[in-house]
Motif scaffolding. Structure first.
Motif, PDB file in Angstrom:
ATOM      1  N   ILE A 411     -54.665  65.103  14.443  1.00 17.34           N
ATOM      2  CA  ILE A 411     -53.894  66.094  14.926  1.00 17.34           C
ATOM      3  C   ILE A 411     -54.466  66.336  16.311  1.00 17.34           C
ATOM      4  O   ILE A 411     -53.577  66.365  17.247  1.00 17.34           O
ATOM      5  N   LEU A 412     -55.491  66.379  16.427  1.00 11.48           N
ATOM      6  CA  LEU A 412     -56.262  66.590  17.714  1.00 11.48           C
ATOM      7  C   LEU A 412     -55.962  65.876  18.779  1.00 11.48           C
ATOM      8  O   LEU A 412     -55.621  66.069  20.001  1.00 11.48           O
ATOM      9  N   SER A 413     -56.108  64.162  18.436  1.00 10.47           N
ATOM     10  CA  SER A 413     -55.943  63.406  19.359  1.00 10.47           C
ATOM     11  C   SER A 413     -54.560  63.307  19.845  1.00 10.47           C
ATOM     12  O   SER A 413     -54.098  63.069  20.710  1.00 10.47           O
ATOM     13  N   LEU A 414     -53.856  63.664  18.877  1.00 15.76           N
ATOM     14  CA  LEU A 414     -52.285  63.720  19.114  1.00 15.76           C
ATOM     15  C   LEU A 414     -52.115  64.913  20.054  1.00 15.76           C
ATOM     16  O   LEU A 414     -51.153  64.492  21.184  1.00 15.76           O
ATOM     17  N   ALA A 415     -52.533  66.110  19.995  1.00 14.82           N
ATOM     18  CA  ALA A 415     -52.256  66.935  20.894  1.00 14.82           C
ATOM     19  C   ALA A 415     -52.952  66.565  22.131  1.00 14.82           C
ATOM     20  O   ALA A 415     -52.401  66.956  23.308  1.00 14.82           O
ATOM     21  N   TYR A 483     -56.586  57.237   5.881  1.00  5.77           N
ATOM     22  CA  TYR A 483     -56.001  57.181   7.232  1.00  5.77           C
ATOM     23  C   TYR A 483     -57.101  57.629   8.351  1.00  5.77           C
ATOM     24  O   TYR A 483     -57.465  58.709   8.687  1.00  5.77           O
ATOM     25  N   THR A 484     -57.833  56.562   8.588  1.00  2.86           N
ATOM     26  CA  THR A 484     -58.914  56.870   9.414  1.00  2.86           C
ATOM     27  C   THR A 484     -58.903  56.149  10.727  1.00  2.86           C
ATOM     28  O   THR A 484     -57.884  54.901  10.639  1.00  2.86           O
ATOM     29  N   PRO A 485     -59.368  56.279  11.729  1.00  2.73           N
ATOM     30  CA  PRO A 485     -59.089  55.429  13.148  1.00  2.73           C
ATOM     31  C   PRO A 485     -59.161  54.087  12.859  1.00  2.73           C
ATOM     32  O   PRO A 485     -58.721  53.257  13.725  1.00  2.73           O
ATOM     33  N   PHE A 486     -60.159  53.519  11.908  1.00  4.27           N
ATOM     34  CA  PHE A 486     -60.540  52.301  11.994  1.00  4.27           C
ATOM     35  C   PHE A 486     -59.526  51.601  11.033  1.00  4.27           C
ATOM     36  O   PHE A 486     -59.252  50.260  10.950  1.00  4.27           O
ATOM     37  N   ALA A 487     -58.859  52.284   9.960  1.00  7.27           N
ATOM     38  CA  ALA A 487     -58.038  51.776   8.912  1.00  7.27           C
ATOM     39  C   ALA A 487     -56.628  52.711   8.742  1.00  7.27           C
ATOM     40  O   ALA A 487     -56.747  53.407   7.802  1.00  7.27           O
ATOM     41  N   ALA A 501     -51.513  56.807  18.480  1.00  5.24           N
ATOM     42  CA  ALA A 501     -52.525  56.061  19.060  1.00  5.24           C
ATOM     43  C   ALA A 501     -53.684  56.799  18.981  1.00  5.24           C
ATOM     44  O   ALA A 501     -53.598  58.032  19.466  1.00  5.24           O
ATOM     45  N   HIS A 502     -54.637  56.535  18.470  1.00  3.85           N
ATOM     46  CA  HIS A 502     -55.854  57.293  18.411  1.00  3.85           C
ATOM     47  C   HIS A 502     -56.395  57.609  19.858  1.00  3.85           C
ATOM     48  O   HIS A 502     -56.735  56.731  20.682  1.00  3.85           O
ATOM     49  N   GLY A 503     -56.979  58.866  19.788  1.00  2.00           N
ATOM     50  CA  GLY A 503     -57.284  59.395  21.114  1.00  2.00           C
ATOM     51  C   GLY A 503     -58.997  58.691  21.264  1.00  2.00           C
ATOM     52  O   GLY A 503     -59.526  58.241  20.444  1.00  2.00           O
ATOM     53  N   PRO A 504     -59.397  59.463  22.385  1.00  2.00           N
ATOM     54  CA  PRO A 504     -60.852  58.906  22.669  1.00  2.00           C
ATOM     55  C   PRO A 504     -61.950  59.212  21.788  1.00  2.00           C
ATOM     56  O   PRO A 504     -61.525  60.215  20.984  1.00  2.00           O
ATOM     57  N   VAL A 505     -62.811  58.414  21.473  1.00  3.99           N
ATOM     58  CA  VAL A 505     -63.897  58.921  20.662  1.00  3.99           C
ATOM     59  C   VAL A 505     -64.351  60.275  20.816  1.00  3.99           C
ATOM     60  O   VAL A 505     -64.795  60.996  19.894  1.00  3.99           O
ATOM     61  N   TRP A 506     -64.537  60.772  22.039  1.00  2.00           N
ATOM     62  CA  TRP A 506     -65.247  61.983  22.269  1.00  2.00           C
ATOM     63  C   TRP A 506     -64.577  63.065  21.511  1.00  2.00           C
ATOM     64  O   TRP A 506     -64.873  64.129  21.418  1.00  2.00           O
ATOM     65  N   ILE A 507     -63.165  63.066  21.179  1.00  2.00           N
ATOM     66  CA  ILE A 507     -62.535  63.944  20.506  1.00  2.00           C
ATOM     67  C   ILE A 507     -63.154  64.289  19.078  1.00  2.00           C
ATOM     68  O   ILE A 507     -63.407  65.482  18.864  1.00  2.00           O
ATOM     69  N   SER A 511     -64.646  67.529  17.963  1.00  2.00           N
ATOM     70  CA  SER A 511     -64.183  68.476  16.843  1.00  2.00           C
ATOM     71  C   SER A 511     -65.207  68.848  15.922  1.00  2.00           C
ATOM     72  O   SER A 511     -65.351  69.723  15.293  1.00  2.00           O
ATOM     73  N   THR A 512     -66.072  67.785  15.672  1.00  2.00           N
ATOM     74  CA  THR A 512     -67.264  68.051  14.800  1.00  2.00           C
ATOM     75  C   THR A 512     -68.117  68.957  15.396  1.00  2.00           C
ATOM     76  O   THR A 512     -68.821  69.864  14.624  1.00  2.00           O
ATOM     77  N   LEU A 513     -68.536  68.871  16.793  1.00  2.00           N
ATOM     78  CA  LEU A 513     -69.196  69.970  17.417  1.00  2.00           C
ATOM     79  C   LEU A 513     -68.802  71.483  17.022  1.00  2.00           C
ATOM     80  O   LEU A 513     -69.612  72.209  16.886  1.00  2.00           O
ATOM     81  N   MET A 514     -67.617  71.278  17.258  1.00  2.00           N
ATOM     82  CA  MET A 514     -66.918  72.576  17.266  1.00  2.00           C
ATOM     83  C   MET A 514     -67.101  73.344  15.913  1.00  2.00           C
ATOM     84  O   MET A 514     -67.520  74.359  15.581  1.00  2.00           O
ATOM     85  N   GLY A 515     -66.868  72.557  14.926  1.00  2.00           N
ATOM     86  CA  GLY A 515     -67.195  72.743  13.412  1.00  2.00           C
ATOM     87  C   GLY A 515     -68.505  73.129  13.211  1.00  2.00           C
ATOM     88  O   GLY A 515     -68.620  74.250  12.812  1.00  2.00           O
TER      89      GLY A 515
END
Lengths: 629, 103
Positions: A411-415, A483-487, A501-507, A511-515
């Motif tokens: 959802i984040l990369s979509l946004a 449903y992972t970016p890899f598969a 389309a999956h967004g850049p890896v930094w997202i 998001s992990t950092l935010m959590g």
């Protein structure tokens, strides 16, 4: 490939329905524990069948299996009933049957002491059946029927402990508030019925007609009408899925038994709104305006509910606001144009939110209170609950490799790709989610108990309650990998088109950092070394504690004026209309009782009267004959 | 001839009126029954008077009155039996205390 089990998919909702009828009819035989076991067997049969069908459907393409029969014949119009099996509702079938079975199992322990156990299981079975029927419906009419049935079950189960005033009020509130949305849905169905070619309400026809603005024009529908229909459908979804401004019923629904909260108000029924939008997604996608509205409502609700969850003290209410917030996330994904992302989040959320609710139920079962500020140090005593709850918390906070991370990341990369503003909102929500979950977890499980009389007999729940927790913990861990970016396997399987389309890896990292930051702040503030919580509060805190005053606002704007109008009408009815009737009645009564005096039962008096009457008549006759007049 | 008819009819009317007065005013049920007999006899007198001095004199009137006497005897028997039963039940023979018809 030959389909063996799929044609029997109608039995998946039919089995719980049979269970419901049996539980109602055989109350003398299926009493107490036996009712619970019967219900559990029924739902496990349902799950088994659903699993077989899933295995059969896994490799095949995105073809759908439809079967209908004529239900009603109105003039020239036929309203069919039946089922339609595709991958979207296959996913829902699995979620519902799994969570339903686990809740049935869990309730054996949680509700063991309740006297109305057979009734409880009957309601659960009816709910499961209705929800399964809802997702299998091939047209909007059937969906609406089951939609309402699900609402009734929710009402019955929220008010299950009807001797409590709060439960009664909450049940009524839930019923009324969702009714507001349902009116919208109903109007949308009527509009569609009016304007669709052949009055067809099949989802397949809908998808065909609403495919693009050119097909719309071909069938004589305007874009403005499509926008209206979309908005009204969305109103139904807002009511059911607890989106702002109709979210007020969901936190109050926590008055029901905790397993019910897990099944209905976290995992399945509240997801019906999201499912509805995903099912009729073409109607939404055709209009830019509708999509924007969905996006705004979803994103706003996500952030709004997350902030309220920060300060709630009731264990289940925090989770309820969290549910609202996560449903907002799903709506945001839908508004951004990806049904796959929304359904994926629905799928993972169902498992970890059910896990959190059942964990909360286990805590309540142990300590018999719900205020998290009074708890503390339960981690040592409730080991299984604490560990599984921790898994649920990590999944909800979006920490890899738990399932919530993957679905949030989509959802984040979509946004990020579509609207940068909503990306900020979504990631802020992710941070707040981690913060309130950490607050709850550390307040409940670590540190010392705040209440002085810590009872020593706190112990872990029986295995019948911990096994569902463990199963759900495993599911929360692994369900993200579909449903992972890899598969991105789920997306292809669902066959719902999305601008993906999956967004850049930094997202992912962000998001992990935010959590993690959220969890860390929660630990620092509410962890074992927490300072006593100050009593004086800032105005922000007070505003959040009062949930932004939405309830108060409704009370002043809607409830009070309606009450006032109603009491005026009541007075009119009671004193004026009823008064007239009573006056008439009084007059007739008085008149009657006056004449009653004459009837005193003396035969001789009657004789005198008749003689007198005879004499008068005779004189009259005589006079007439002689022509005196 | 017609003067004879008028005096018979006058006597019958007087008898009937006395009977009617008795039925409507007397408290004792026995007297009421007696008064009814009086009214019946007034009717008998009428029948006989007309059969003798009427426009078409015949024996029919006299036969009628014989029947009436027989029926009156039976009626008196039944009436007195009912009265006795009522008296046993209610302990009184006063007509104004029989007010079961009152609503």
């Amino acid at each position: 490939m030959e389909l063996i089990f799929a044609p029997y998919v109608w039995m998946v909702p039919a089995i719980p329905l049979v269970c419901f009828i049996l539980l109602l009819l055989l109350r003398s035989v299926l009493a107490g524990r036996r009712a619970a076991i019967a219900g559990t067997i029924g739902s496990s049969l349902s799950l088994l069948l659903a699993l077989f069908i899933l295995i059969e459907q896994l490799p095949s393409g995105s073809d759908t299996l439809t079967w209908t029969f004529e239900w009603l014949h109105i003039g020239e119009i036929v309203i069919p009933l039946g089922y339609e099996l595709n991958h979207l509702n296959m996913l829902m079938l699995i979620v519902i049957t799994v969570v339903s079975l686990l809740v049935h199992l869990y309730s054996i322990g949680y509700m063991a002491k309740d006297k109305r156990l057979p009734t409880y299981y009957a309601y659960l079975a009816l709910f499961t059946s209705a929800m399964l029927g809802l997702v299998l419906a091939p047209n909007l009419i059937q969906l609406f029927v089951f939609w309402e049935l699900v609402g009734v079950c929710s009402f019955l189960l929220i008010g299950f402990w009807y001797e409590r005033e709060a439960a009664k009020a909450a049940a009524k509130k839930a019923f009324m508030v969702t009714r507001v949305g349902d009116v919208g849905l109903f109007i949308a169905i009527l509009l569609l019925y009016w304007h669709m070619p052949n009055h067809s309400l099949d989802f397949s026809t809908l998808a065909f007609v609403f495919e693009s603005s050119s097909t719309l024009a071909q069938h004589g529908l305007s874009l403005g009408l499509a926008t209206w229909i979309g908005c009204l459908l969305f109103a139904g979804a807002i009511g059911k899925s607890g989106q702002f401004p109709l979210h007020v019923w969901l936190p109050d629904a926590m008055e029901g038994p905790t397993p019910v909260s897990a099944l209905i108000h976290a995992a399945t029924m509240v997801a019906a709104g999201v499912y509805l939008v995903a099912r009729t997604f073409d109607i939404f996608r055709v209009s830019e305006t509708t999509m924007t509205i969905v996006m705004i409502i979803g994103g706003f609700t996500a952030l709004f509910a997350a902030t309220i969850a920060l300060v709630q003290k009731d264990l289940k209410r925090v989770l309820a606001y969290s549910t609202i917030s996560q449903l907002g996330y799903m709506m945001l994904a839908l508004g951004l144009g990806s049904a796959a992302a929304a359904m994926f989040h629905l799928f993972t959320h169902a498992f970890f939110k059910a896990l959190l609710f059942l964990g909360a139920g286990s805590i309540i079962h142990a300590v018999h209170k719900q205020d998290i500020t009074e708890m503390g140090g339960l981690g040592r005593k409730l080991k299984v609950t604490a560990w599984t709850f921790a898994i649920g918390m990590l999944a909800l906070s979006g920490i890899p490799p738990f399932s919530g991370f993957w679905s949030k990341e989509v959802i984040l990369s979509l946004a990020w790709e579509q609207q940068k503003l909503w990306f900020v909102v979504a990631i802020l929500t992710a941070f707040l989610t981690a913060l309130y979950m950490a607050r709850m977890f550390f307040l409940v499980f670590t540190g010392k108990s705040n209440s002085d009389k810590a009872s020593p007999d706190i112990h872990e729940a029986p295995p019948v309650m911990t096994i569902p927790l463990l199963v759900l913990a495993v599911l929360s861990l692994i369900s993200g990998f579909v449903y992972t970016p890899f598969a991105p396997w789920l997306e292809g399987w669902l066959g719902v088109a999305s601008s993906e389309a999956h967004g850049p890896v930094w997202i992912m990292i962000a998001s992990t950092l935010m959590g993690l930051i959220g969890l860390f702040i929660g630990y620092w503030r509410y962890g074992p070394a927490r300072k006593p919580i100050p009593t004086s509060r800032t105005w922000v805190y007070r505003m959040l504690e009062r949930k932004y005053g939405v309830d108060e606002c409704y009370r002043w704007v809607i409830i009070r004026p309606v009450h006032a109008a109603a009491s005026v009408c009541l007075a009119l009815d009671r004193f004026i209309i009823s008064g007239c009737v009573r006056l008439l009645e009084r007059v007739v009564m008085q008149f009657g009782s006056g004449w009653q005096r004459i009837q005193q039962g003396q035969l001789q008096t009657y004789g005198v009267v008749s003689l007198f009457g005879f004499a008068v008549l005779a004189v009259l006759l005589f006079a007439l004959r002689r022509g005196f007049w | 001839m017609s003067s004879m008819l008028a005096s018979f009819l006058t006597l019958a009317a007087i008898l009937f009126t006395i009977g009617c007065y008795g039925v409507l005013t007397k408290r004792s049920a026995v007297i009421v029954l007696l008064s009814i007999e009086l009214m019946l006899n007034a009717v008998n007198l009428n029948l006989i008077a007309f059969s003798k001095y009427g426009i078409i004199p015949s024996l029919k009137g006299q036969v009628f009155s014989l029947f009436t006497i027989a029926v009156a005897a039976a009626e008196a028997a039944v009436g007195v039996a009912i009265l006795i039963a009522l008296y046993r039940k209610r302990g009184t023979a006063n007509v104004d205390e029989y007010h079961e018809l009152q609503s």
